[in-house]
Design an enzyme around this catalytic site. Structure first.
Site, mmCIF file in Angstrom:
data_model
loop_
_atom_site.group_PDB
_atom_site.id
_atom_site.type_symbol
_atom_site.label_atom_id
_atom_site.label_comp_id
_atom_site.label_asym_id
_atom_site.label_seq_id
_atom_site.Cartn_x
_atom_site.Cartn_y
_atom_site.Cartn_z
ATOM 1 N N ALA A 28 160.158 6.733 4.666
ATOM 2 C CA ALA A 28 159.162 5.690 4.933
ATOM 3 C C ALA A 28 158.488 6.016 6.254
ATOM 4 C CB ALA A 28 159.842 4.326 5.025
ATOM 5 N N HIS B 209 141.166 2.912 33.703
ATOM 6 C CA HIS B 209 140.723 1.776 32.894
ATOM 7 C C HIS B 209 139.538 1.070 33.566
ATOM 8 C CE1 HIS B 209 140.622 -1.734 30.434
ATOM 9 N NE2 HIS B 209 141.272 -2.536 31.260
#
Ligand code: 23J
Ligand code: MN
Length: 259
Positions: free
Chosen positions: A61, A80
């Site tokens: 998975a 940022h």
């Protein structure tokens, strides 16, 4: 006994507890909403299945993610903000990792915030904390405890916006200037960003972002469980993903606490 031997024994015996400071990261994670005339918002988080022990992958998975850097419990790097854009080591892949494992000072503002969601921590508030617990040491982190994380399950409660905009606690200009002068590595809060909800109207706008990143310091947002930390003595571990040229990253923020 060496410091690391003592730590190793403490981790194995439970005398050193690892506290989870991160919120769940998924489609329901609250995200920042900016005024539409000013900016484009970060997209909703998506988790897409590749396979789950089926014809797309019989024995395994796995998922792929669509996620903004500034989503959920996350780290703000200097690049940022425009004030920090020129630091050679200001991106998530280049910042000095020594800075992201460090002692943390926890300033409890939960009583004030319960009375006033727009509560602002000032330099005088930080100095009062220092009177009691000792000066903030260079390289350590400072985080604002508000218990705001208890609202993190609901975006409406977490953002707490009305017609006048979002209402959540944060720092004043002089608070951030003071911790930067002390040499703090970074500043963290339990809210959607490092700044208060009303910080867009401050001078400069978003002072935590502006001043921290101008000085090559870091930010942490949407921290949880700061009520489980002592005012002083815990160790913060907040390594962002090594995103190439990244401006920030979701982070499984952790604290080591002596029991
Ligand atoms: C972009 C613009 C304003 C803000 C932010 C991002 C954040 O809070 C963030 O996640 O860094 S206030
Ligand atoms: Mn951010």
């Amino acid at each position: 006994m060496s410091a690391l031997k003592e730590l190793a024994d403490g981790l194995l015996s439970g005398n050193v507890e690892v506290v989870d400071l991160a919120a769940p990261l998924g489609p329901d994670t609250p995200l920042l909403k900016l005024p539409p005339e000013l900016a484009v918002d970060t997209p909703k988080i998506e988790i897409h299945k590749i396979s789950e022990y089926d014809s797309n992958g019989p024995f395994w998975a796995w998922n792929w993610l669509k996620i903004g850097e500034h989503s959920g419990t996350h780290f703000d790097a200097p690049t940022h903000w425009i004030t920090g854009k020129d630091y050679a080591n200001g991106t998530t892949d280049r910042l000095p990792v020594q800075k992201v494992v460090a002692p943390v000072c926890v300033i409890d503002c939960s009583a004030e915030t319960a009375k006033d969601p727009d509560f602002l921590l000032t330099a005088d508030g930080v100095k009062a904390w220092e009177q009691e617990h000792g000066e903030i040491e260079p390289g350590s982190w400072v985080v604002m405890r508000t218990d705001w994380h208890k609202r993190n399950g609901s975006e409406a409660e977490f953002l707490n916006a009305d017609e006048t905009g979002p209402h959540s606690p944060g720092p004043t200009v002089d608070c951030i200037e003071h911790i930067v002068a002390r040499g703090a590595a970074g500043w963290g809060t339990e809210c959607i960003g490092t700044d208060a909800g009303q910080a867009g109207g401050m001078e400069p706008p978003f002072p935590a972002h502006n001043i921290l990143h101008k000085n090559e310091r870091y930010g942490l947002a949407s921290l949880c469980n700061l009520d489980k930390l002592p005012p002083k003595g815990a160790i913060l571990i907040v390594a962002p993903l090594k995103i190439v040229n990244g401006t920030g990253s979701p982070v499984r923020a952790l604290a080591l606490v002596s029991r």
